[in-house]
Scaffold this active site. Structure first.
Site, PDB file in Angstrom:
ATOM      1  N   TYR A  43      -1.921  -1.632   8.943  1.00 52.44           N
ATOM      2  CA  TYR A  43      -0.984  -2.391   8.112  1.00 52.44           C
ATOM      3  C   TYR A  43       0.018  -2.939   9.240  1.00 52.44           C
ATOM      4  CZ  TYR A  43      -2.655   1.308   4.989  1.00 52.44           C
ATOM      5  OH  TYR A  43      -3.312   2.305   4.147  1.00 52.44           O
ATOM      6  N   LYS A  84      -8.523   1.163  -6.954  1.00 49.97           N
ATOM      7  CA  LYS A  84      -7.749   2.110  -6.324  1.00 49.97           C
ATOM      8  C   LYS A  84      -6.502   2.161  -7.244  1.00 49.97           C
ATOM      9  CE  LYS A  84      -9.657   0.933  -1.849  1.00 49.97           C
ATOM     10  NZ  LYS A  84     -10.345   2.349  -1.432  1.00 49.97           N
ATOM     11  N   CYS A 142      -3.911   2.811  -5.140  1.00 49.11           N
ATOM     12  CA  CYS A 142      -2.775   2.599  -4.434  1.00 49.11           C
ATOM     13  C   CYS A 142      -2.478   1.255  -4.784  1.00 49.11           C
ATOM     14  CB  CYS A 142      -3.614   2.477  -2.983  1.00 49.11           C
ATOM     15  SG  CYS A 142      -2.579   1.716  -1.613  1.00 49.11           S
ATOM     16  N   HIS A 179      -2.464  -3.344  -3.417  1.00 48.52           N
ATOM     17  CA  HIS A 179      -3.812  -2.949  -3.244  1.00 48.52           C
ATOM     18  C   HIS A 179      -4.772  -2.747  -4.297  1.00 48.52           C
ATOM     19  CE1 HIS A 179      -6.867  -0.461  -0.385  1.00 48.52           C
ATOM     20  NE2 HIS A 179      -7.333  -1.335  -0.866  1.00 48.52           N
ATOM     21  N   HIS A 206       0.801  -1.187  -0.060  1.00 47.17           N
ATOM     22  CA  HIS A 206      -0.025  -0.156  -0.065  1.00 47.17           C
ATOM     23  C   HIS A 206       0.787   1.200   0.010  1.00 47.17           C
ATOM     24  CE1 HIS A 206      -3.771  -2.344   1.351  1.00 47.17           C
ATOM     25  NE2 HIS A 206      -2.479  -2.950   2.194  1.00 47.17           N
TER      26      HIS A 206
END
Length: 254
Positions: free
Chosen positions: A39, A122, A124, A116, A10
């Protein structure tokens, strides 16, 4: 120790060059109703590698894929304008990410490295993690992602019945008037009581029973306080600034 077979990479979705602390991320995630930082490892601008959520605990970093994964985040991921996704990794961050991945691979026999963005719509982590790291995986061909088990309204069966029993036990423990009758159907009543339980424990109140809700029930029935990823975290940054950064990150990466 839980079974782990995948690392998911990420970014913090913060502007290039802006430092971010573990305590800040922890505050952002608490604001989203999580049990603190989701995380497991954090890589700072200068390549510093820091602990987040304990690795033995299920993370909160990818919807539907937390049970068998480790979440690693690097600080950055958008341009200095705070809006445009960009691979902002410094040379030190790239070296640290590589070392982190190799160490985790060897320790847990990791089979896959993913970004991710491979599990959600996304940007990310703002680069192609699989393309960059898959060559490090010796057994990627037989990899099967672990999907989080989730109970929700409309489900039925033995697992639902067990959850209903847990709700009833907790209700009696705290002497709450919510009615919980034995059964194997996840109906509207069970959904509402689940939401009540989630609010009681300070976690996301969505009425669904996923890894975090199950863990909280186990703690609750043992008479223990809600889990916090970093129990001794000190005060975070200014609340308004933290909220602004969280909104900006959500706009960029969702």
């Amino acid at each position: 120790m839980r079974t782990i077979n995948e690392i998911i990479v990420h970014c913090t979705a913060t502007p290039e060059g802006r430092p971010v602390t573990v305590a800040e991320i922890d505050q952002w995630h608490r604001a989203r109703g999580w049990s603190g930082i989701g995380y497991h490892r954090v890589v700072g601008l200068n390549g510093e590698r820091q602990d987040g959520r304990p690795i033995e605990k299920i993370g909160a970093h990818v919807a539907g894929h937390n049970t068998g994964t480790i979440g690693i985040v690097y600080v950055g991921g958008v341009e200095k304008d705070g809006k445009t996704p960009k691979d902002t990794r410094t040379a030190a961050q790239k070296d640290a990410l590589l070392s982190e991945i190799v160490n985790l691979r060897d320790h847990f026999k990791i089979k896959k490295i993913s970004g991710h963005n491979e599990y959600a719509n996304k940007a990310c982590p703002s680069f192609d993690a699989s393309a960059e790291y898959d060559h490090l995986m010796m057994r990627a061909g037989d990899f099967v992602p672990t999907v989080d088990a989730v109970l929700q309204r409309g489900d039925s069966g033995a697992e639902v019945a067990a959850w209903v029993d847990d709700l009833a036990a907790y209700r009696e423990q705290v002497d709450h008037p919510f009615p919980v009758r034995p059964g194997s159907a996840f109906d509207h009543t069970i959904e509402m009581v689940t939401i009540w339980f989630q609010k009681e424990r300070g976690i996301v109140a969505d009425g669904k029973v996923g890894p975090q809700t199950r863990d909280e029930m186990e703690l609750a029935l043992s008479g223990k306080p809600p889990f916090q990823a970093i129990p001794d975290a000190g005060p975070g940054p200014d609340t308004a600034e933290a909220a602004r950064l969280l909104r900006a990150a959500l706009e960029i990466l969702t």
